[in-house]
Design a protein around this motif. Structure first.
Motif, short mmCIF file in Angstrom:
data_model
loop_
_atom_site.label_atom_id
_atom_site.label_comp_id
_atom_site.label_asym_id
_atom_site.label_seq_id
_atom_site.Cartn_x
_atom_site.Cartn_y
_atom_site.Cartn_z
N MET A 1 0.85 -1.18 0.00
CA MET A 1 0.00 0.00 0.00
C MET A 1 0.89 1.23 0.00
N SER A 2 0.62 2.17 -0.86
CA SER A 2 1.42 3.39 -0.88
C SER A 2 0.63 4.53 -0.25
N THR A 3 1.36 5.52 0.21
CA THR A 3 0.77 6.68 0.83
C THR A 3 0.74 7.81 -0.19
N ALA A 4 -0.38 8.45 -0.34
CA ALA A 4 -0.46 9.59 -1.25
C ALA A 4 0.42 10.71 -0.72
N ALA A 5 1.06 11.43 -1.63
CA ALA A 5 1.93 12.53 -1.23
C ALA A 5 1.16 13.48 -0.33
N GLY A 6 1.76 13.83 0.79
CA GLY A 6 1.14 14.75 1.73
C GLY A 6 0.29 14.06 2.79
N ALA A 7 -0.04 12.78 2.61
CA ALA A 7 -0.84 12.06 3.58
C ALA A 7 0.04 11.58 4.73
N HIS A 8 -0.57 11.43 5.89
CA HIS A 8 0.17 10.91 7.04
C HIS A 8 0.58 9.47 6.74
N PRO A 9 1.83 9.10 7.04
CA PRO A 9 2.31 7.78 6.66
C PRO A 9 1.81 6.64 7.54
N GLY A 10 1.14 6.94 8.64
CA GLY A 10 0.76 5.89 9.58
C GLY A 10 1.90 5.66 10.56
N VAL A 11 2.07 4.43 11.00
CA VAL A 11 3.12 4.10 11.95
C VAL A 11 4.46 4.05 11.23
N VAL A 12 5.41 4.83 11.74
CA VAL A 12 6.75 4.85 11.18
C VAL A 12 7.70 4.33 12.24
N GLU A 13 8.35 3.22 11.94
CA GLU A 13 9.38 2.68 12.82
C GLU A 13 10.73 3.18 12.31
N VAL A 14 11.51 3.78 13.19
CA VAL A 14 12.86 4.20 12.83
C VAL A 14 13.82 3.33 13.61
N ARG A 15 14.73 2.71 12.90
CA ARG A 15 15.71 1.84 13.54
C ARG A 15 17.05 1.99 12.84
N ARG A 16 18.05 1.50 13.54
CA ARG A 16 19.39 1.48 12.97
C ARG A 16 19.38 0.54 11.77
N GLU A 17 20.13 0.90 10.74
CA GLU A 17 20.26 0.02 9.59
C GLU A 17 20.88 -1.30 10.04
N ARG A 18 20.38 -2.39 9.47
CA ARG A 18 20.87 -3.73 9.81
C ARG A 18 21.50 -4.39 8.60
N ARG A 19 22.30 -5.43 8.88
CA ARG A 19 22.84 -6.24 7.79
C ARG A 19 21.66 -6.76 6.97
N GLY A 20 21.76 -6.66 5.68
CA GLY A 20 20.68 -7.07 4.80
C GLY A 20 19.80 -5.92 4.32
N ASP A 21 19.96 -4.74 4.92
CA ASP A 21 19.19 -3.56 4.49
C ASP A 21 19.83 -2.85 3.30
N GLU A 22 21.08 -3.15 3.00
CA GLU A 22 21.85 -2.36 2.04
C GLU A 22 21.15 -2.20 0.69
N ASP A 23 20.67 -3.29 0.12
CA ASP A 23 20.04 -3.21 -1.21
C ASP A 23 18.75 -2.39 -1.17
N ALA A 24 17.93 -2.60 -0.13
CA ALA A 24 16.68 -1.85 -0.02
C ALA A 24 16.95 -0.37 0.22
N VAL A 25 17.98 -0.05 1.01
CA VAL A 25 18.34 1.34 1.25
C VAL A 25 18.85 1.98 -0.05
N GLU A 97 6.77 7.65 -3.53
CA GLU A 97 5.35 7.51 -3.18
C GLU A 97 5.10 7.77 -1.70
N ARG A 98 6.16 7.92 -0.91
CA ARG A 98 6.05 8.20 0.53
C ARG A 98 6.50 9.62 0.88
N GLN A 99 6.93 10.37 -0.12
CA GLN A 99 7.41 11.73 0.15
C GLN A 99 6.26 12.66 0.53
N ARG A 100 6.61 13.72 1.24
CA ARG A 100 5.68 14.73 1.73
C ARG A 100 4.65 14.17 2.70
#
Length: 181
Positions: A1-25, A97-100
């Motif tokens: 599901m994508s968030t429309a620009a300017g819409a609240h993103p819902g729950v945002v988890e912020v965490r330290r980058e982990r091994r295996g995140d490199e390609d997605a980042v 698609e998650r900006q703004r």
């Protein structure tokens, strides 16, 4: 599901980058900074070079997760003002698609908080002053800090994370930033 620009993103988890995140980042930055005629965007190449540099600080590479998807990323690496340690922020990227929707704001606030908790004294991004002003950043030249490139003028900003005055001087990013742009 994508968030429309300017819409609240819902729950945002912020965490330290982990091994295996490199390609997605890398994909976050590839999409966030896509420009005609440039592949991959310089931000993707910069991030890869920073990971291999002694200036890389793993605790300051943060990922935003929304609906199980890596939606954003921010990193700060070791920088210097003359010989005093500082942090250089960047790149900061959010999937288009998650900006703004506030994800970048959440990431920058989290990064500054982690940096302050770890005893850092100064952080410096290159970017739109209208964006960074809301986080307490000011033009570096206003506080006696020279940007790495004088042409950057008000687009290079800093924020002190300590009560005492920061001595002025020339700001230097980690070596992988040299020669970009």
């Amino acid at each position: 599901m994508s968030t429309a620009a300017g819409a609240h993103p819902g729950v945002v988890e912020v965490r330290r980058e982990r091994r295996g995140d490199e390609d997605a980042v890398a994909e976050v930055h590839r999409l966030a900074f896509a420009r005609a005629g440039e592949y991959p965007p310089i931000e993707v190449t910069l991030l890869a070079r920073l990971r291999d540099d002694p200036a890389w600080l793993p605790h300051l590479s943060l990922v935003a997760i929304v609906d199980g998807e890596r939606a954003g990323h921010v990193v700060a690496t070791r920088a210097w003002v003359n010989d005093a340690p500082a942090l250089g922020i960047g790149p900061v990227g959010v999937r288009p698609e998650r900006q703004r929707a506030g994800i970048g704001t959440i990431l920058v606030h989290a990064l500054v908080a982690v940096a302050e908790t770890h005893g850092e004294t100064l952080v410096g991004p290159l970017g739109d002053p209208r964006y960074y002003r809301r986080f307490g950043f000011t033009a570096a030249t206003d506080v006696g800090i020279e940007p790495p490139d004088p042409r950057w003028g008000p687009f290079f900003q800093v924020r002190s994370l300590v009560a005492e005055a920061i001595p002025g001087g020339r700001f230097r990013y980690a070596p992988p930033f040299d020669g970009l742009g």
